[in-house]
Design a protein around this motif. Sequence first.
Motif, PDB file in Angstrom:
ATOM      1  N   PRO A 279       0.804  -1.204   0.000  1.00 38.00           N
ATOM      2  CA  PRO A 279       0.000   0.000   0.000  1.00 38.00           C
ATOM      3  C   PRO A 279       0.848   1.270   0.000  1.00 38.00           C
ATOM      4  O   PRO A 279       2.076   1.196   0.017  1.00 38.00           O
ATOM      5  CB  PRO A 279      -0.786  -0.125   1.309  1.00 38.00           C
ATOM      6  CG  PRO A 279       0.170  -0.848   2.218  1.00 38.00           C
ATOM      7  CD  PRO A 279       0.854  -1.851   1.335  1.00 38.00           C
TER       8      PRO A 279
ATOM      9  N   LEU B 260       5.441  -2.617   2.241  1.00 36.05           N
ATOM     10  CA  LEU B 260       5.853  -2.846   3.627  1.00 36.05           C
ATOM     11  C   LEU B 260       6.962  -3.881   3.722  1.00 36.05           C
ATOM     12  O   LEU B 260       7.866  -3.763   4.560  1.00 36.05           O
ATOM     13  CB  LEU B 260       4.646  -3.272   4.465  1.00 36.05           C
ATOM     14  CG  LEU B 260       3.569  -2.193   4.624  1.00 36.05           C
ATOM     15  CD1 LEU B 260       2.258  -2.792   5.090  1.00 36.05           C
ATOM     16  CD2 LEU B 260       4.034  -1.106   5.584  1.00 36.05           C
TER      17      LEU B 260
ATOM     18  N   ALA C 260      -1.454   6.356   7.024  1.00 36.70           N
ATOM     19  CA  ALA C 260      -2.590   6.117   6.142  1.00 36.70           C
ATOM     20  C   ALA C 260      -3.689   7.153   6.343  1.00 36.70           C
ATOM     21  O   ALA C 260      -4.728   7.085   5.691  1.00 36.70           O
ATOM     22  CB  ALA C 260      -3.152   4.713   6.379  1.00 36.70           C
TER      23      ALA C 260
ATOM     24  N   GLN D  10      -5.250   5.945  10.977  1.00 33.67           N
ATOM     25  CA  GLN D  10      -4.707   4.605  10.735  1.00 33.67           C
ATOM     26  C   GLN D  10      -3.292   4.663  10.147  1.00 33.67           C
ATOM     27  O   GLN D  10      -2.845   5.698   9.646  1.00 33.67           O
ATOM     28  CB  GLN D  10      -5.615   3.828   9.774  1.00 33.67           C
ATOM     29  CG  GLN D  10      -6.968   3.451  10.344  1.00 33.67           C
ATOM     30  CD  GLN D  10      -7.738   2.549   9.408  1.00 33.67           C
ATOM     31  OE1 GLN D  10      -7.690   2.692   8.190  1.00 33.67           O
ATOM     32  NE2 GLN D  10      -8.457   1.591   9.967  1.00 33.67           N
TER      33      GLN D  10
ATOM     34  N   TYR E 238      -0.610   2.068   7.644  1.00 31.40           N
ATOM     35  CA  TYR E 238      -0.348   0.836   6.916  1.00 31.40           C
ATOM     36  C   TYR E 238       0.828   0.179   7.615  1.00 31.40           C
ATOM     37  O   TYR E 238       1.877   0.811   7.829  1.00 31.40           O
ATOM     38  CB  TYR E 238       0.014   1.126   5.466  1.00 31.40           C
ATOM     39  CG  TYR E 238      -1.091   1.755   4.649  1.00 31.40           C
ATOM     40  CD1 TYR E 238      -2.341   1.162   4.569  1.00 31.40           C
ATOM     41  CD2 TYR E 238      -0.878   2.938   3.950  1.00 31.40           C
ATOM     42  CE1 TYR E 238      -3.363   1.733   3.816  1.00 31.40           C
ATOM     43  CE2 TYR E 238      -1.884   3.517   3.193  1.00 31.40           C
ATOM     44  CZ  TYR E 238      -3.125   2.913   3.129  1.00 31.40           C
ATOM     45  OH  TYR E 238      -4.122   3.487   2.384  1.00 31.40           O
ATOM     46  N   THR E 239       0.695  -1.071   7.961  1.00 34.58           N
ATOM     47  CA  THR E 239       1.735  -1.692   8.769  1.00 34.58           C
ATOM     48  C   THR E 239       1.734  -3.209   8.624  1.00 34.58           C
ATOM     49  O   THR E 239       0.841  -3.809   8.017  1.00 34.58           O
ATOM     50  CB  THR E 239       1.557  -1.299  10.258  1.00 34.58           C
ATOM     51  OG1 THR E 239       2.674  -1.749  11.028  1.00 34.58           O
ATOM     52  CG2 THR E 239       0.269  -1.886  10.825  1.00 34.58           C
TER      53      THR E 239
ATOM     54  N   ARG F  65       0.177  -7.557   6.423  1.00 36.81           N
ATOM     55  CA  ARG F  65       0.017  -6.134   6.129  1.00 36.81           C
ATOM     56  C   ARG F  65      -1.457  -5.757   6.236  1.00 36.81           C
ATOM     57  O   ARG F  65      -2.351  -6.508   5.857  1.00 36.81           O
ATOM     58  CB  ARG F  65       0.557  -5.800   4.747  1.00 36.81           C
ATOM     59  CG  ARG F  65      -0.071  -6.562   3.605  1.00 36.81           C
ATOM     60  CD  ARG F  65       0.580  -6.181   2.274  1.00 36.81           C
ATOM     61  NE  ARG F  65      -0.001  -6.915   1.162  1.00 36.81           N
ATOM     62  CZ  ARG F  65       0.450  -8.073   0.702  1.00 36.81           C
ATOM     63  NH1 ARG F  65       1.503  -8.627   1.273  1.00 36.81           N
ATOM     64  NH2 ARG F  65      -0.142  -8.667  -0.322  1.00 36.81           N
ATOM     65  N   CYS F  66      -1.691  -4.550   6.763  1.00 32.99           N
ATOM     66  CA  CYS F  66      -3.058  -4.119   7.000  1.00 32.99           C
ATOM     67  C   CYS F  66      -3.089  -2.606   7.188  1.00 32.99           C
ATOM     68  O   CYS F  66      -2.056  -1.958   7.352  1.00 32.99           O
ATOM     69  CB  CYS F  66      -3.636  -4.804   8.251  1.00 32.99           C
ATOM     70  SG  CYS F  66      -2.715  -4.431   9.770  1.00 32.99           S
ATOM     71  N   ALA F  67      -4.288  -2.064   7.161  1.00 32.82           N
ATOM     72  CA  ALA F  67      -4.529  -0.692   7.594  1.00 32.82           C
ATOM     73  C   ALA F  67      -5.182  -0.794   8.962  1.00 32.82           C
ATOM     74  O   ALA F  67      -6.240  -1.402   9.113  1.00 32.82           O
ATOM     75  CB  ALA F  67      -5.434   0.037   6.605  1.00 32.82           C
TER      76      ALA F  67
ATOM     77  N   TYR G 173      -3.947  -1.632  -2.663  1.00 35.59           N
ATOM     78  CA  TYR G 173      -4.369  -0.417  -1.967  1.00 35.59           C
ATOM     79  C   TYR G 173      -4.693  -0.651  -0.489  1.00 35.59           C
ATOM     80  O   TYR G 173      -4.492   0.231   0.335  1.00 35.59           O
ATOM     81  CB  TYR G 173      -5.594   0.182  -2.664  1.00 35.59           C
ATOM     82  CG  TYR G 173      -5.296   0.749  -4.038  1.00 35.59           C
ATOM     83  CD1 TYR G 173      -4.377   1.780  -4.202  1.00 35.59           C
ATOM     84  CD2 TYR G 173      -5.936   0.248  -5.175  1.00 35.59           C
ATOM     85  CE1 TYR G 173      -4.109   2.307  -5.456  1.00 35.59           C
ATOM     86  CE2 TYR G 173      -5.678   0.776  -6.432  1.00 35.59           C
ATOM     87  CZ  TYR G 173      -4.757   1.804  -6.569  1.00 35.59           C
ATOM     88  OH  TYR G 173      -4.504   2.312  -7.804  1.00 35.59           O
ATOM     89  N   LEU G 174      -5.236  -1.808  -0.139  1.00 36.15           N
ATOM     90  CA  LEU G 174      -5.696  -2.156   1.209  1.00 36.15           C
ATOM     91  C   LEU G 174      -6.916  -1.371   1.650  1.00 36.15           C
ATOM     92  O   LEU G 174      -7.684  -1.833   2.495  1.00 36.15           O
ATOM     93  CB  LEU G 174      -4.588  -1.955   2.259  1.00 36.15           C
ATOM     94  CG  LEU G 174      -3.418  -2.933   2.256  1.00 36.15           C
ATOM     95  CD1 LEU G 174      -2.539  -2.693   3.479  1.00 36.15           C
ATOM     96  CD2 LEU G 174      -3.879  -4.376   2.245  1.00 36.15           C
ATOM     97  N   ARG G 175      -7.112  -0.183   1.083  1.00 39.14           N
ATOM     98  CA  ARG G 175      -8.218   0.652   1.517  1.00 39.14           C
ATOM     99  C   ARG G 175      -8.710   1.459   0.332  1.00 39.14           C
ATOM    100  O   ARG G 175      -7.952   1.733  -0.601  1.00 39.14           O
ATOM    101  CB  ARG G 175      -7.743   1.599   2.626  1.00 39.14           C
ATOM    102  CG  ARG G 175      -8.785   1.973   3.634  1.00 39.14           C
ATOM    103  CD  ARG G 175      -8.185   2.809   4.745  1.00 39.14           C
ATOM    104  NE  ARG G 175      -7.651   4.073   4.268  1.00 39.14           N
ATOM    105  CZ  ARG G 175      -7.031   4.958   5.048  1.00 39.14           C
ATOM    106  NH1 ARG G 175      -6.826   4.683   6.319  1.00 39.14           N
ATOM    107  NH2 ARG G 175      -6.595   6.090   4.568  1.00 39.14           N
TER     108      ARG G 175
END
Length: 253
Positions: free
Chosen positions: A66, A96, A116, A120, A122-123, A154-156, A233-235
């Motif tokens: 992301p 990431l 983000a 939030q 991104y991690t 990986r996530c937001a 993009y994750l989001r």
Amino acid sequence: MKILALDSSGLVASVAVAEDETLIAEYSIQYKKNHSQTLLPMLEEIRRMVELDLGSVDAVALAAGPGSFTGLRIGSATAKGLGLALGLPLVEVPTLEGLAYNMYGAAGCICPIMDARRGQVYTGIYEFCPEGVEEKNPENRFLHSFKMKELHPRCAAALEEIAERLNELGHQVIFLGDGVPVYRDRLAELMQVSCCFAPAHMNRQRAASIAALGRIYFEEGKTVSADEHSPIYLRMSQAERERREKSGEGAPA
């Protein structure tokens, strides 16, 4: 194996060329200009300086996200154009993972955080595990190579969530990424385990790390065609969230 690597996923624009385990060239810049103004001129300067024959490149590796929606689209369009024009496969390296790879071989947990917005980051959480024995040194200690392992996908997420997970793991932590200056004071409040922050030469995106991981992933067969590639993009983008809200399609992700 010759890899051309691009990273425009964050504040830094970066281009690199690596052949096998040798970094031939890297050009990185973090300044006021938009990546659309810098990425292609940087690539052309590297090509000129090292007399790079683009026909000798085996693959294009890129930071696939992301990150900044605009930056990701610029990098994606550039990589797609190169892939189509040169008939090259693309290697998608999650941003990431590329950031974490800056800390190759470090002990403990590696936690890249990118701002983000909307409260939030991104991690993800990573660690380096010794893998195999390469040779003996004069002190009879074995020298290992390291493999990066994902401890948290990986996530937001809210900063509090990732801090809680790191505290549960109980290992020392190295933080890096453009989220550090934004959340450094808050992290100091949340963290209950030993932690530190990566120095300036390691704490931002580097195309050299994308090239190094890109070579590994290429050898593992993790490639896509230019047509198949799309950013991670994750989001949803702000524009997409607003469009959905106006159209009544439901709460945005």
